[in-house]
Design an enzyme around this catalytic site. Structure first.
Site, PDB file in Angstrom:
ATOM      1  N   TYR A 141       0.837  -1.121  -0.060  1.00 23.39           N
ATOM      2  CA  TYR A 141      -0.121   0.075   0.062  1.00 23.39           C
ATOM      3  C   TYR A 141       0.909   1.147  -0.150  1.00 23.39           C
ATOM      4  O   TYR A 141       1.364   1.589   1.088  1.00 23.39           O
ATOM      5  CB  TYR A 141      -0.729   0.097   1.270  1.00 23.39           C
ATOM      6  N   ASP A 182      -2.053  -1.051  -4.014  1.00 22.48           N
ATOM      7  CA  ASP A 182      -2.496   0.176  -4.209  1.00 22.48           C
ATOM      8  C   ASP A 182      -1.161   1.040  -4.537  1.00 22.48           C
ATOM      9  O   ASP A 182      -0.326   1.359  -3.446  1.00 22.48           O
ATOM     10  CB  ASP A 182      -3.273   0.813  -3.222  1.00 22.48           C
ATOM     11  N   HIS A 306     -12.350   1.782  -3.747  1.00 19.10           N
ATOM     12  CA  HIS A 306     -11.616   1.087  -4.748  1.00 19.10           C
ATOM     13  C   HIS A 306     -12.386  -0.021  -5.167  1.00 19.10           C
ATOM     14  O   HIS A 306     -13.340  -0.633  -4.417  1.00 19.10           O
ATOM     15  CB  HIS A 306     -10.238   0.722  -4.327  1.00 19.10           C
TER      16      HIS A 306
END
Length: 569
Positions: A141, A182, A306
């Site tokens: 992330y 991400d 998302h």
């Protein structure tokens, strides 16, 4: 073999339970980001899911922030797992290893990069054409570069650099590498809903890093047959890059437009598909060419800002006989074993007790207690404590409170009612001896005291009242009660008129929100917004179109209507 990555925006938001959510994704390995859970808040239902073994990385600086987790089905249990990218968080056997050269980072910087719970690495055995190989999956992330915090921009670039060093080191050691999660940067203009809004789109440091990290051998030009008439032209002037990894989605869909994975929930942009593609599955070039069968996004799956991204490989995974030590089922709070007393006795560094200027964690009880101990509220008041020698061991010393105000009588707690004050006062004054009133040191308080006595005599026992205070007789109290009962109550009409007058009065003082004006394009009532960004307009209110944000060419999207709310309205 199927893998899925998904920024879930809080692991405790799954209404149907984590087990149901994982099963619905139908994947062997599921990597989630932004779990927003720290170890002290992780419950057993989330940590230990039937049929899966999980591996978590927690934020160590802030509560309810960041965090990643990897769930592997028991049939694909990894043989090694590790938290973080630096190796500083690894203190057990079964780590992945291959830390590369980290001399370009200082020790403090390495600690900070792994302090936010942004990476979990698992290593698996696969069978490809009767040949056993190793695949390392890095669940990340990546940080977001906050425009208002320039230091976070540098932090993000350093994280990218560390991620690349670790991935290439593992690849050099002979293992295939998959990086998914991400990344918080849209790579090309086709991955952004409105790239024209961003000046110097290609000059973004994150995109420059992606250009060097990813390999591009001109496959976009070879796959032009998949292009439709509605698809925008892809810029062909972009240079061919020679990185060691491939964006698997663009490997299979080089020219697909409007393929976004993240949308703003504040503006309702998902309704108009006005978003960006910042969630990826990267694979080393050889693995992508030989083993990847497909990769795509899942915009139909809701529950977060998302959407999931999946990839499918032709190879099959070989499970390990037992999970590595990082597995959450080995955590003491979930292992079901009695802990030793020594685990609760932690050596405290005296230097850490000294107060340092730092940002307090939201909702942290420990921080509030520490702040109260360091700076007591009543620091200016002296507290008299009995000496330690006079107090036996095992007993707490009593604290003698010194108050600047004299102790009040019990009558001070019985407040008189405002109604019928004059009648009560008059009746009580009649019963008082004028000489006593004149000689009493509390003569100024007689009237108020008598009011209190008359209102509470019927409810307070006689022995509780102070004998020195003048009291009304029981007969007079009965007479007062009869007067109250016989007194006529106001009519309903007068009550309604009073309510109406008070309503008009409060409306004249407390103004509600102004009526929303209609937007100029759609003629629909606008919505009221408040500026929360720091600056000269912070706190000001304005009206905008009520429709979701979208491209300017979309008639169903929000129009450009904007109007400030004038002061005094």
């Amino acid at each position: 073999m199927k893998i899925v990555t998904w920024n879930i925006n809080g692991i405790r938001t799954f209404r149907g339970g984590i087990k149901k959510a994982l099963d619905s994704l139908d994947a062997d390995i599921i990597c989630v980001q932004e779990t927003k859970v720290t170890r002290d808040l992780l419950d057993e239902r989330t940590a230990i899911v039937d049929g899966y073994n999980s591996y978590f990385s927690f934020s160590r600086g802030r509560s309810g922030y960041s965090g990643v987790a990897t769930y592997c089905k028991d049939s694909v249990t990894p043989f090694a797992a590790e938290e973080g990218l630096t190796g500083l968080l690894t203190n057990h056997e079964g780590a992945v290893g291959c830390y590369a050269d980290q001399t370009q980072f200082c020790s403090e910087e390495l600690q900070l990069l792994d302090n936010e719970g942004r990476a979990v690495i698992t290593q698996h055995k696969t069978m490809c054409q009767d040949k056993e190989q190793t695949v390392t999956i890095i669940n990340v992330y990546c940080p977001r570069a906050d425009p208002e915090k320039p230091e976070r921009k540098q932090f993000k670039l350093q994280f990218y650099k560390l991620l690349q060093c670790r991935a290439e080191a593992i690849l050099k050691d002979g293992s295939h590498v998959i990086i998914l999660g991400d990344v918080n940067t849209s790579h090309r203009q086709i991955d952004h809903c409105d790239p024209s809004d961003n000046e110097d789109f290609g000059e973004n440091p994150g995109r420059k890093w992606l250009n060097g990290f990813l390999h591009d051998d001109g496959q976009r030009e070879e796959r032009q047959d998949d292009k439709t008439d509605e698809e925008p032209e892809v810029t062909s002037t972009e240079p061919i890059h020679s990185g060691k990894f491939v964006d698997t989605f663009r490997y299979f869909h080089p020219t697909r437009p409007n393929a976004f994975t993240c949308w703003s929930t504040l503006t309702g942009a998902r309704q108009t598909n006005y978003g960006t593609r910042i969630d990826y599955i990267f694979a080393d070039c050889q693995l992508a060419a030989e083993q990847f069968l497909a990769a795509d996004i899942m915009p139909e799956v809701e529950g977060s800002d998302h959407c999931p991204v999946w990839g499918k490989l032709s190879c099959s995974l070989v499970p390990s006989s037992k999970p590595p030590p990082l597995c959450t089922r080995y955590l003491p709070e979930f292992a079901g074993k009695q802990q030793k007393l020594s685990r609760f006795l932690v050596k405290v560094d005296q230097k850490s007790i000294c107060p340092e200027p730092r940002e307090a964690l939201p909702g942290s009880q420990e921080e509030e207690e520490r702040r109260e101990n360091l700076k007591p509220i009543d620091a200016g008041k002296k507290r008299l404590l009995t000496s330690d020698a006079a107090v036996p061991k095992g007993k707490k010393a009593k604290t003698v409170k010194v108050s600047s105000k004299p102790q009040g009588s019990l009558l001070s707690f019985f407040k008189p009612k405002l109604t019928n004050v004059s009648s009560t006062e008059a009746s009580c004054e009649k019963t008082l001896n004028p000489d006593e009133v004149a000689s009493s040191p509390n003569s100024q308080k007689v009237s108020s005291t008598s009011e209190a006595v008359s209102s509470v005599t019927s409810t307070v026992p006689e022995d509780v009242l102070d004998a020195s205070q003048p009291q009304c007789t029981k007969e007079e109290n009965d007479k007062q009660m009869k007067r109250k009962q016989l007194s006529p109550e106001p009519s309903v009409g007068k009550t309604d008129s009073k309510k109406g007058a008070s309503l008009v009065f409060w409306k004249s003082i407390l103004h509600g929100p102004p009526p929303p004006p209609p937007c100029k394009v759609h003629g629909e009532p606008c919505v009221l917004r408040t500026v929360k960004k720091e600056g000269p307009n912070m706190g000001k209110q304005f009206f905008v179109c009520c429709r979701p944000q979208g491209h300017a060419s979309n008639p169903e999207a929000r129009c450009n209507f904007f109007m400030w709310v004038e002061k005094g309205k």
